[in-house]
Design a protein around this motif. Sequence first.
Motif, PDB file in Angstrom:
ATOM      1  N   THR A  10      35.970   3.736  78.440  1.00  0.00           N
ATOM      2  CA  THR A  10      36.341   3.602  79.840  1.00  0.00           C
ATOM      3  C   THR A  10      35.735   4.628  80.785  1.00  0.00           C
ATOM      4  N   ASN A  11      34.833   5.440  80.319  1.00  0.00           N
ATOM      5  CA  ASN A  11      34.155   6.426  81.174  1.00  0.00           C
ATOM      6  C   ASN A  11      35.126   7.344  81.898  1.00  0.00           C
ATOM      7  N   PHE A  47      39.414   3.494  73.610  1.00  0.00           N
ATOM      8  CA  PHE A  47      40.718   2.869  73.508  1.00  0.00           C
ATOM      9  C   PHE A  47      40.578   1.561  72.740  1.00  0.00           C
ATOM     10  N   THR A  48      41.675   1.112  72.142  1.00  0.00           N
ATOM     11  CA  THR A  48      41.693  -0.144  71.403  1.00  0.00           C
ATOM     12  C   THR A  48      42.730  -1.077  72.010  1.00  0.00           C
ATOM     13  N   ILE A  49      42.376  -2.361  72.040  1.00  0.00           N
ATOM     14  CA  ILE A  49      43.301  -3.402  72.488  1.00  0.00           C
ATOM     15  C   ILE A  49      43.257  -4.539  71.484  1.00  0.00           C
ATOM     16  N   LEU A  50      44.318  -5.338  71.460  1.00  0.00           N
ATOM     17  CA  LEU A  50      44.356  -6.548  70.641  1.00  0.00           C
ATOM     18  C   LEU A  50      44.387  -7.740  71.587  1.00  0.00           C
ATOM     19  N   LYS A  64      32.551  -4.294  82.785  1.00  0.00           N
ATOM     20  CA  LYS A  64      33.356  -3.217  83.346  1.00  0.00           C
ATOM     21  C   LYS A  64      33.256  -1.936  82.522  1.00  0.00           C
ATOM     22  N   TRP A  65      33.456  -2.043  81.232  1.00  0.00           N
ATOM     23  CA  TRP A  65      33.388  -0.915  80.315  1.00  0.00           C
ATOM     24  C   TRP A  65      32.604  -1.344  79.085  1.00  0.00           C
ATOM     25  N   ALA A  66      32.086  -0.371  78.345  1.00  0.00           N
ATOM     26  CA  ALA A  66      31.394  -0.689  77.090  1.00  0.00           C
ATOM     27  C   ALA A  66      32.425  -1.187  76.082  1.00  0.00           C
ATOM     28  N   VAL A  67      32.076  -2.249  75.372  1.00  0.00           N
ATOM     29  CA  VAL A  67      33.004  -2.881  74.425  1.00  0.00           C
ATOM     30  C   VAL A  67      32.345  -2.988  73.066  1.00  0.00           C
ATOM     31  N   GLU A  68      33.096  -2.673  72.020  1.00  0.00           N
ATOM     32  CA  GLU A  68      32.639  -2.879  70.641  1.00  0.00           C
ATOM     33  C   GLU A  68      33.645  -3.769  69.935  1.00  0.00           C
TER      34      GLU A  68
END
Length: 84
Positions: A10-11, A47-50, A64-68
């Motif tokens: 999220t920078n 951060f992690t989300i489900l 918006k943000w980098a995602v892996e």
Amino acid sequence: MNTVMLTICTNGEHPTLELVRARYGLTEEEIDASFGVVEIDPKESLFTILVTESAASKVQSGSKWAVEGPFSNPRIAHFGPPSV
């Protein structure tokens, strides 16, 4: 709900569940509110989300943000009888 785990960078922001939902246009059914937004590495703002499998593509295609991910989220259960 079949979910997958995504990691977001999220920078420097510390996102709330509401912020993540708003940024990616997710409905209440597409993100696991009981899991929330879990901080993995504060130095790296990770951060992690489900989210549901179908919602993962929304998050991944958003810039918006980098995602892996997605990463699997297998159910954790006891292996064998409990020891006493």
